[in-house]
Design an enzyme around this catalytic site. Structure first.
Site, PDB file in Angstrom:
ATOM      1  N   ASP A  61       0.904  -1.181   0.101  1.00 54.89           N
ATOM      2  CA  ASP A  61      -0.033  -0.086  -0.077  1.00 54.89           C
ATOM      3  C   ASP A  61       1.025   1.205  -0.136  1.00 54.89           C
ATOM      4  OD1 ASP A  61      -2.250   2.011   1.090  1.00 54.89           O
ATOM      5  OD2 ASP A  61      -3.422   0.166   0.274  1.00 54.89           O
ATOM      6  N   ASP A  62       0.511   2.207   0.749  1.00 56.75           N
ATOM      7  CA  ASP A  62       1.115   3.456   0.397  1.00 56.75           C
ATOM      8  C   ASP A  62       2.467   3.266   1.299  1.00 56.75           C
ATOM      9  OD1 ASP A  62       1.483   6.196   0.002  1.00 56.75           O
ATOM     10  OD2 ASP A  62      -0.113   6.869   1.367  1.00 56.75           O
ATOM     11  N   LYS A 138      -3.716  -0.707  -6.864  1.00 51.85           N
ATOM     12  CA  LYS A 138      -4.878  -0.007  -6.344  1.00 51.85           C
ATOM     13  C   LYS A 138      -4.424   1.618  -6.534  1.00 51.85           C
ATOM     14  CE  LYS A 138      -5.926   1.432  -1.329  1.00 51.85           C
ATOM     15  NZ  LYS A 138      -5.688   0.972   0.037  1.00 51.85           N
ATOM     16  N   ASP A 140      -5.256   5.163  -5.486  1.00 50.15           N
ATOM     17  CA  ASP A 140      -6.280   6.052  -4.358  1.00 50.15           C
ATOM     18  C   ASP A 140      -6.524   7.306  -5.148  1.00 50.15           C
ATOM     19  OD1 ASP A 140      -7.022   6.522  -1.808  1.00 50.15           O
ATOM     20  OD2 ASP A 140      -5.099   6.099  -0.661  1.00 50.15           O
ATOM     21  N   SER A 172     -10.102   3.819  -5.949  1.00 46.55           N
ATOM     22  CA  SER A 172     -10.823   4.110  -4.727  1.00 46.55           C
ATOM     23  C   SER A 172     -11.646   5.498  -5.129  1.00 46.55           C
ATOM     24  CB  SER A 172      -9.563   4.789  -3.686  1.00 46.55           C
ATOM     25  OG  SER A 172      -8.736   3.642  -3.435  1.00 46.55           O
ATOM     26  N   ASP A 201     -12.263   4.063   5.354  1.00 48.84           N
ATOM     27  CA  ASP A 201     -11.230   2.916   5.661  1.00 48.84           C
ATOM     28  C   ASP A 201     -11.600   2.301   6.831  1.00 48.84           C
ATOM     29  OD1 ASP A 201      -9.818   4.387   3.711  1.00 48.84           O
ATOM     30  OD2 ASP A 201      -8.325   5.285   4.813  1.00 48.84           O
TER      31      ASP A 201
HETATM   32  O1  A2G Z   1      -4.980   6.047   1.991  1.00 46.79           O
HETATM   33  C1  A2G Z   1      -6.274   6.325   1.917  1.00 46.79           C
HETATM   34  O2  A2G Z   1      -6.922   6.550   3.172  1.00 46.79           O
HETATM   35  C2  A2G Z   1      -6.761   4.900   1.237  1.00 46.79           C
HETATM   36  N1  A2G Z   1      -8.299   4.895   1.172  1.00 46.79           N
HETATM   37  C3  A2G Z   1      -6.246   3.690   2.256  1.00 46.79           C
HETATM   38  O3  A2G Z   1      -6.950   2.461   2.025  1.00 46.79           O
HETATM   39  C4  A2G Z   1      -4.901   3.607   2.244  1.00 46.79           C
HETATM   40  O4  A2G Z   1      -4.226   3.242   1.035  1.00 46.79           O
HETATM   41  C5  A2G Z   1      -4.308   5.201   2.796  1.00 46.79           C
HETATM   42  C6  A2G Z   1      -2.755   5.373   2.439  1.00 46.79           C
HETATM   43  O5  A2G Z   1      -2.464   6.454   2.854  1.00 46.79           O
HETATM   44  C7  A2G Z   1      -8.890   4.439  -0.047  1.00 46.79           C
HETATM   45  O6  A2G Z   1      -8.293   3.973  -0.886  1.00 46.79           O
HETATM   46  C8  A2G Z   1     -10.438   4.655  -0.042  1.00 46.79           C
END
Ligand code: A2G
Length: 399
Positions: A61-62, A138, A140, A172, A201
């Site tokens: 993820d991020d 993914k 965002d 997202s 989230d």
């Molecule tokens: O950024 C958003 O809040 C994302 N939400 C969460 O899942 C996560 O990826 C986060 C990382 O900074 C959505 O994708 C809705």
């Protein structure tokens, strides 16, 4: 999205809910966002029996990227935390028969402040991810507006397709636009994305799980018809280690099953829930019809139904009570089943209820905040060839 991918809801592991933006590898090398974490989880998915049950994605993820793009304008992984680079991680994951997911953000920055994909970078980033051997993206939506999103998500969908590499696409988008029409057009979404985050989230609390359950089932008239093979609503990750209720309701929702937990220290009890074969086969049912809430009792008991292949169905009896186990009496006829004789398997205890006629009253005991989940299939139907009652009930497409 009709790209041949995700004909049943995707399953795997995703870093965000548990590991967030922990980039402190000096003091927390085992749990920081680094290649080690994703390799560890790939090892666990392979060696602890997850992969053979369908949990195949390892998703970053991020907070994986360096703060700057390179001279050619390409995204690069943080060199200290991913010294071998993403292509090597993709090889590691692929060698174990698994798939690698990555994260980007349509906008100036990611939610965590890393470089985002503005409209002019869409093609570059799609090509970069494809050249790295990534299997899922993914995207965002922090730091972009509704107009940019309406343009950008379909553009990324086309750009990924144009790379020639099969890359599943998670959007997202709706989560940033209220998740409902008229802001969100679910036909357009289903054409552009394989799955989409519609709502908030998830957090590691029962309150958070309940607020998600409420939103998805209160809006089921819009959301339920939007789902199907290749296009799924995503209520977000499976978080609670001991939550039969979450898993049962996620399976009714035909939800992606991305776990966000520490597979290295998971309790046996939690593993048994996440590896329950009948539960997984319900989630992964090939018809891909999302289920619905069909009964809400004053007693705070609710009943959820999902039609499955071969005239079978899944029923979840869910208690929102907080006092004590509740004895609930009903019959299949009450739940709109076609007249006939059925067999029911309790998904969690393995018990069977044989020769259950639609008219038979039965009583089940549901724990507070708990569920009883049944897999029900017909032994003898009076009107043959019949999944029609359930299909009317669910407003769904049954062949
Ligand atoms: O950024 C958003 O809040 C994302 N939400 C969460 O899942 C996560 O990826 C986060 C990382 O900074 C959505 O994708 C809705």
């Amino acid at each position: 999205l009709d790209n041949g991918l995700m004909l049943t809801p995707p399953m795997g592991w995703l870093a965000w809910e548990r590991y967030r933006c922990n980039i402190d590898c000096r003091t927390d090398p085992k749990n920081c966002i680094s290649e080690r974490l994703f390799r560890d989880m790939a090892d666990r998915l392979l060696e602890d029996g997850w992969r053979e049950l369908g949990y195949e994605y390892v998703n970053i993820d991020d907070c994986w990227a360096a703060k700057q793009r390179d001279e050619q304008g390409r995204l690069v992984a943080d060199p200290e935390r991913f010294p071998s680079g993403i292509p090597a991680l993709a090889d590691y994951v692929h060698a174990r028969g698994l798939k690698l997911g990555i994260y980007g953000d349509l906008g100036t920055y990611t939610c965590g402040g890393y470089p985002g994909t503005t409209l002019d970078y869409i093609e570059t980033d799609a090509l970069t991810f494809a050249s790295w051997g990534v299997d899922m993206l993914k995207l965002d939506g922090c730091y972009s507006n509704a107009t940019e999103q309406a343009e950008g998500y379909p553009l990324m969908s086309k750009a990924l397709n144009a790379t020639g590499r099969p890359i599943a696409f998670s959007c997202s988008w709706p989560a940033y636009q209220g998740g409902l029409p008229p802001q969100i057009n679910y036909t357009v979404l289903g054409e552009a994305c394989n799955l989409w985050r519609n709502y908030d989230d998830i957090e590691d609390s029962w309150g958070s799980v309940l607020s998600i359950v409420d939103w998805f089932f209160n809006n089921q008239d819009v959301l339920q018809p939007a789902a199907g093979p290749g296009k799924w609503n995503d209520p977000d990750m499976v978080v609670l280690e001991e939550s039969k209720s979450q898993m049962a309701l996620w399976a009714i929702l035909a939800a992606p099953l991305f776990m966000s937990n520490d597979l290295r220290t998971l309790s046996d009890e939690a593993r048994a829930i996440l590896q329950n074969k009948m539960l997984i086969s319900i989630d992964q049912d090939p018809l891909g019809i999302q289920g619905r809430r069909v009964i809400k009792e004053k007693s705070n008991i609710e009943v959820y139904l999902r039609p499955l292949a071969k005239s079978a169905s899944a029923v979840v009896f869910f208690s929102r009570r907080t006092d004590m186990p509740y004895r609930y009496q009903t019959s299949l006829k009450n739940l709109n089943y076609t007249s006939g004789v059925y067999m029911a398997h309790d998904v969690f205890t393995g018990e069977m209820v044989q020769n259950l006629s639609d008219a038979t009253n039965f009583t089940i005991t549901i724990n507070p905040s708990g569920v009883v989940m049944w897999y029900v299939y017909p032994v003898k139907l009076r009107e043959l060839g019949n999944s029609s009652v359930l299909s009317v009930l669910c407003g769904a497409r049954v062949k």
